[in-house]
Design a protein around this motif. Structure first.
Motif, mmCIF file in Angstrom:
data_model
loop_
_atom_site.group_PDB
_atom_site.id
_atom_site.type_symbol
_atom_site.label_atom_id
_atom_site.label_comp_id
_atom_site.label_asym_id
_atom_site.label_seq_id
_atom_site.Cartn_x
_atom_site.Cartn_y
_atom_site.Cartn_z
ATOM 1 N N LEU A 105 -4.061 -1.416 14.259
ATOM 2 C CA LEU A 105 -4.256 -2.732 14.856
ATOM 3 C C LEU A 105 -5.645 -3.236 14.475
ATOM 4 N N PRO A 106 -5.716 -4.367 13.711
ATOM 5 C CA PRO A 106 -6.978 -4.799 13.122
ATOM 6 C C PRO A 106 -8.041 -5.209 14.149
ATOM 7 N N ALA A 107 -7.617 -5.622 15.341
ATOM 8 C CA ALA A 107 -8.595 -6.095 16.336
ATOM 9 C C ALA A 107 -9.197 -4.946 17.146
ATOM 10 N N LEU A 108 -8.617 -3.752 17.018
ATOM 11 C CA LEU A 108 -9.083 -2.616 17.832
ATOM 12 C C LEU A 108 -9.984 -1.689 17.018
ATOM 13 N N ASN A 109 -11.023 -1.158 17.646
ATOM 14 C CA ASN A 109 -11.871 -0.199 16.957
ATOM 15 C C ASN A 109 -11.170 1.170 16.872
ATOM 16 N N VAL A 110 -11.834 2.125 16.238
ATOM 17 C CA VAL A 110 -11.217 3.439 15.994
ATOM 18 C C VAL A 110 -10.793 4.101 17.306
ATOM 19 N N VAL A 111 -11.699 4.128 18.272
ATOM 20 C CA VAL A 111 -11.368 4.785 19.546
ATOM 21 C C VAL A 111 -10.138 4.146 20.182
ATOM 22 N N ASP A 112 -10.092 2.810 20.176
ATOM 23 C CA ASP A 112 -8.981 2.129 20.840
ATOM 24 C C ASP A 112 -7.666 2.282 20.068
ATOM 25 N N ASN A 113 -7.745 2.285 18.724
ATOM 26 C CA ASN A 113 -6.535 2.555 17.939
ATOM 27 C C ASN A 113 -5.995 3.953 18.229
ATOM 28 N N VAL A 114 -6.903 4.921 18.300
ATOM 29 C CA VAL A 114 -6.477 6.309 18.502
ATOM 30 C C VAL A 114 -5.952 6.527 19.924
ATOM 31 N N THR A 115 -6.505 5.783 20.870
ATOM 32 C CA THR A 115 -6.113 5.958 22.279
ATOM 33 C C THR A 115 -4.751 5.339 22.598
ATOM 34 N N LEU A 116 -4.399 4.320 21.795
ATOM 35 C CA LEU A 116 -3.202 3.531 22.094
ATOM 36 C C LEU A 116 -1.915 4.341 22.369
ATOM 37 N N PRO A 117 -1.582 5.342 21.548
ATOM 38 C CA PRO A 117 -0.342 6.087 21.821
ATOM 39 C C PRO A 117 -0.321 6.767 23.191
ATOM 40 N N LEU A 118 -1.486 7.162 23.682
ATOM 41 C CA LEU A 118 -1.526 7.783 25.014
ATOM 42 C C LEU A 118 -1.164 6.740 26.066
ATOM 43 N N ARG A 119 -1.687 5.521 25.888
ATOM 44 C CA ARG A 119 -1.360 4.433 26.825
ATOM 45 C C ARG A 119 0.124 4.116 26.769
ATOM 46 N N LEU A 120 0.670 4.026 25.532
ATOM 47 C CA LEU A 120 2.095 3.709 25.376
ATOM 48 C C LEU A 120 2.969 4.779 26.011
ATOM 49 N N ALA A 121 2.503 6.031 25.944
ATOM 50 C CA ALA A 121 3.283 7.135 26.518
ATOM 51 C C ALA A 121 3.097 7.226 28.025
ATOM 52 N N GLY A 122 2.269 6.324 28.578
ATOM 53 C CA GLY A 122 2.045 6.329 30.016
ATOM 54 C C GLY A 122 1.164 7.473 30.477
ATOM 55 N N ARG A 123 0.386 8.025 29.519
ATOM 56 C CA ARG A 123 -0.504 9.121 29.888
ATOM 57 C C ARG A 123 -1.904 8.572 30.138
ATOM 58 N N ARG A 124 -2.646 9.216 31.002
ATOM 59 C CA ARG A 124 -4.017 8.815 31.244
ATOM 60 C C ARG A 124 -4.838 9.188 30.007
ATOM 61 N N PRO A 125 -5.504 8.191 29.377
ATOM 62 C CA PRO A 125 -6.272 8.519 28.172
ATOM 63 C C PRO A 125 -7.393 9.511 28.493
ATOM 64 N N ASP A 126 -7.329 10.652 27.879
ATOM 65 C CA ASP A 126 -8.281 11.732 28.120
ATOM 66 C C ASP A 126 -9.391 11.617 27.068
ATOM 67 N N ARG A 127 -10.612 11.204 27.504
ATOM 68 C CA ARG A 127 -11.701 10.960 26.564
ATOM 69 C C ARG A 127 -12.037 12.178 25.715
ATOM 70 N N ARG A 128 -12.009 13.342 26.343
ATOM 71 C CA ARG A 128 -12.332 14.580 25.614
ATOM 72 C C ARG A 128 -11.355 14.803 24.471
ATOM 73 N N LEU A 129 -10.059 14.607 24.780
ATOM 74 C CA LEU A 129 -9.012 14.800 23.788
ATOM 75 C C LEU A 129 -9.151 13.782 22.655
ATOM 76 N N VAL A 130 -9.420 12.528 22.999
ATOM 77 C CA VAL A 130 -9.583 11.478 21.993
ATOM 78 C C VAL A 130 -10.782 11.795 21.101
ATOM 79 N N ASN A 131 -11.897 12.186 21.706
ATOM 80 C CA ASN A 131 -13.081 12.519 20.914
ATOM 81 C C ASN A 131 -12.854 13.729 20.020
#
Ligand code: ADP
Ligand code: ADP
Length: 232
Positions: free
Chosen positions: A97-123
């Motif tokens: 997604l061109p409007a989202l930065n790296v962190v937000d692009n990577v986090t997106l599937p967790l949001r779509l899956a209804g999971r709480r985005p885990d910062r440690r896991l994303v990092n």
């Protein structure tokens, strides 16, 4: 230990005189923690194979088993949930997604899956894919290879059992392609994923544990640990 199996899968597009058998009785299994490349001429059914294996598209007949469960018997809602949690996808053109930065692009599937985005896991996944210094960059500010790293991070963040790639090195130069293949290999050897990619690229195929060749919608040959010459 077989993770995924396609059993006598047929896929017909269209009807009667216009019918095209894109897959004509494909039976193939994928062992856990292996890396398979699917090759074949244009029109041989590779895209259809990938779509059926990932249940983006339902076979006309036959079954797709994941861990012994027949996915073709599941309803759409259950399949969507399974796809979001157990399957990762990487495409030739990254599909970020061109409007989202790296962190937000990577986090997106967790949001779509209804999971709480885990910062440690994303990092952790951002670091593992070599993007630590690019966290706040948007796709347009990254090279093709970096964008594909983001796509791989995004595909891995849900910790799927299956990682599918549709020409994942198709838009990359050889050196960058090798780096991306290294990341796929790590995902497989590191323990969690089983990878299946469709590719025209002999370099990519020579990094796989196995190459499955499709011709006219059927498996025509299989090679274990192929050399670059065998897949050229
Ligand atoms: P490949 O990825 O190896 O190029 P595809 O799976 O895209 O092969 O296509 C296999 C065959 O099915 C081709 O003959 C193609 O034209 C046909 N096909 C693929 N998708 C469709 C569709 N949505 N409708 C009709 N025919 C299709
Ligand atoms: P690829 O290089 O990924 O194999 P294709 O040209 O085979 O690309 O297919 C691109 C998309 O168009 C796919 O989603 C495929 O299902 C669809 N498609 C391919 N052939 C046809 C066709 N004859 N009619 C309709 N859709 C098709």
């Amino acid at each position: 230990d077989e993770l995924l199996r396609l059993q006598d899968v047929h896929k017909v597009y269209g009807r009667s005189r216009n019918a095209v058998a894109a897959l004509a009785g494909v039976s193939v299994g994928f062992r856990r923690h292996t890396f398979t490349a699917v090759m074949g001429p244009s029109g041989s059914g590779k895209s259809t194979f990938l779509h059926c294996a990932a249940l983006l598209d339902r076979p006309t007949s036959g079954s797709v088993f994941l861990e012994g469960q027949d996915l073709t018997a599941m309803n759409e809602r259950a399949l969507t949930k399974l796809r979001r949690n157990r399957i990762g996808f990487v495409f030739q053109n990254f599909n970020l997604l061109p409007a989202l930065n790296v962190v937000d692009n990577v986090t997106l599937p967790l949001r779509l899956a209804g999971r709480r985005p885990d910062r440690r896991l994303v990092n952790e996944v951002i670091e593992r894919t070599g993007l630590a210094s690019r966290r706040k960059h948007r796709p347009g500010e990254l090279s093709g290879g970096q964008q594909q790293r983001v796509a791989i991070a995004r595909a891995l963040v849900t910790r799927p059992v299956l990682l599918f790639g549709d020409e994942p090195t198709g838009a990359l130069d050889t050196q960058t392609a090798l780096e991306i293949l290294g990341l796929l290999r790590e995902a497989v050897d590191g323990g969690e994923q089983t990878a299946v990619i469709v590719t025209h690229d002999p370099v990519a195929a020579s990094h796989a544990d196995r190459v499955v060749f499709l011709v006219d919608g059927q498996v025509s040959a299989e090679l274990e640990r192929p050399s670059a010459e065998q897949v050229a």
